[in-house]
Write a protein that holds these residues in place. Structure first.
Motif, PDB file in Angstrom:
ATOM      1  N   UNK A  12       0.839  -1.198   0.000  1.00  0.00           N
ATOM      2  CA  UNK A  12       0.000   0.000   0.000  1.00  0.00           C
ATOM      3  C   UNK A  12       0.873   1.246   0.000  1.00  0.00           C
ATOM      4  N   UNK A  13       0.340   2.340  -0.532  1.00  0.00           N
ATOM      5  CA  UNK A  13       1.110   3.583  -0.584  1.00  0.00           C
ATOM      6  C   UNK A  13       0.927   4.418   0.680  1.00  0.00           C
ATOM      7  N   UNK A  14      -0.232   4.322   1.318  1.00  0.00           N
ATOM      8  CA  UNK A  14      -0.525   5.092   2.527  1.00  0.00           C
ATOM      9  C   UNK A  14      -1.170   4.142   3.531  1.00  0.00           C
ATOM     10  N   UNK A  40       4.589   2.301  17.265  1.00  0.00           N
ATOM     11  CA  UNK A  40       5.104   1.143  17.987  1.00  0.00           C
ATOM     12  C   UNK A  40       5.046  -0.152  17.164  1.00  0.00           C
ATOM     13  N   UNK A  41       4.549  -0.079  15.929  1.00  0.00           N
ATOM     14  CA  UNK A  41       4.508  -1.239  15.031  1.00  0.00           C
ATOM     15  C   UNK A  41       4.852  -0.749  13.632  1.00  0.00           C
ATOM     16  N   UNK A  42       5.577  -1.550  12.885  1.00  0.00           N
ATOM     17  CA  UNK A  42       6.031  -1.154  11.545  1.00  0.00           C
ATOM     18  C   UNK A  42       4.896  -1.113  10.527  1.00  0.00           C
ATOM     19  N   UNK A  54      -4.635  -9.641   7.226  1.00  0.00           N
ATOM     20  CA  UNK A  54      -4.090  -8.985   6.041  1.00  0.00           C
ATOM     21  C   UNK A  54      -3.162  -7.885   6.533  1.00  0.00           C
ATOM     22  N   UNK A  55      -1.864  -7.998   6.214  1.00  0.00           N
ATOM     23  CA  UNK A  55      -0.882  -6.989   6.595  1.00  0.00           C
ATOM     24  C   UNK A  55      -0.876  -5.887   5.549  1.00  0.00           C
ATOM     25  N   UNK A  56      -0.855  -4.640   6.008  1.00  0.00           N
ATOM     26  CA  UNK A  56      -0.830  -3.476   5.113  1.00  0.00           C
ATOM     27  C   UNK A  56       0.579  -2.903   5.142  1.00  0.00           C
ATOM     28  N   UNK A  57       1.390  -3.336   4.189  1.00  0.00           N
ATOM     29  CA  UNK A  57       2.818  -3.042   4.172  1.00  0.00           C
ATOM     30  C   UNK A  57       3.104  -1.904   3.184  1.00  0.00           C
ATOM     31  N   UNK A  58       3.859  -0.911   3.618  1.00  0.00           N
ATOM     32  CA  UNK A  58       4.215   0.224   2.768  1.00  0.00           C
ATOM     33  C   UNK A  58       5.146  -0.208   1.644  1.00  0.00           C
ATOM     34  N   UNK A  72      14.141 -13.907  -5.306  1.00  0.00           N
ATOM     35  CA  UNK A  72      14.325 -12.667  -6.055  1.00  0.00           C
ATOM     36  C   UNK A  72      13.057 -12.269  -6.792  1.00  0.00           C
ATOM     37  N   UNK A  73      12.763 -10.976  -6.787  1.00  0.00           N
ATOM     38  CA  UNK A  73      11.633 -10.446  -7.554  1.00  0.00           C
ATOM     39  C   UNK A  73      10.301 -10.497  -6.842  1.00  0.00           C
ATOM     40  N   UNK A  74      10.267 -10.761  -5.540  1.00  0.00           N
ATOM     41  CA  UNK A  74       8.986 -10.865  -4.846  1.00  0.00           C
ATOM     42  C   UNK A  74       8.474  -9.535  -4.326  1.00  0.00           C
ATOM     43  N   UNK A  75       9.331  -8.552  -4.168  1.00  0.00           N
ATOM     44  CA  UNK A  75       8.909  -7.270  -3.622  1.00  0.00           C
ATOM     45  C   UNK A  75       7.923  -6.588  -4.560  1.00  0.00           C
ATOM     46  N   UNK A  76       6.713  -6.378  -4.085  1.00  0.00           N
ATOM     47  CA  UNK A  76       5.697  -5.706  -4.887  1.00  0.00           C
ATOM     48  C   UNK A  76       5.080  -6.573  -5.956  1.00  0.00           C
TER      49      UNK A  76
END
Length: 139
Positions: A12-14, A40-42, A54-58, A72-76
């Motif tokens: 997610x962007x925000x 207090x949490x990433x 469901x984790x909402x990761x920046x 390799x290549x899993x980010x995004x």
């Protein structure tokens, strides 16, 4: 073997905007939401079921993901959509909330096969980052 889905990670962007969407529009309870809001949490999460979140990761956290997973290549890496099954009552209430929040239903379906058999109705719509959600009910 007894297997259960533990969590999914959505880029997610925000994170706060996405948390608001999933809590207020979709109606999923936040997990570590207050901890995230207080630094207090990433990342925050929302609870899909008693066993699945469901984790909402920046997006900017994607740096280092390849190293962490060892693949390799899993980010995004995109997925087509994720599907949530709800009761008929919750399905109808969600459609009202989507309209109230200006979220367009971009697709519909009938008699769609899924994990619990055939769902009479399904709807599709994007989250704030364009991740596609499908919501359905089973009779």
């Amino acid at each position: 073997m007894d297997v259960r889905l533990d969590h999914l990670v959505c880029w997610v962007s925000d994170q706060l905007s996405s948390l608001h969407f999933y809590e207020q529009v979709i109606g999923l309870p936040g997990v570590r939401a207050e901890e995230f809001r207080h630094g207090q949490a990433a990342f925050p999460s929302v609870r899909i079921s008693s066993e699945t979140i469901l984790d909402l990761m920046a997006y900017d956290a994607s740096r280092g993901v390849d190293e962490g997973t060892g693949v390799s290549g899993t980010a995004g890496h995109p997925i087509n959509h994720l599907c949530l099954a709800v009761s008929r009552e919750d399905f109808d209430a969600l459609q009202v909330r989507l309209k109230q929040h200006g979220v367009e239903i971009t697709g519909t379906g009938t008699n769609s096969f899924g994990a619990q058999g055939i769902a009479p109705e399904t709807i599709f719509f994007p989250d704030p980052d364009g991740n596609v959600l499908e919501v359905r009910y089973y009779e």
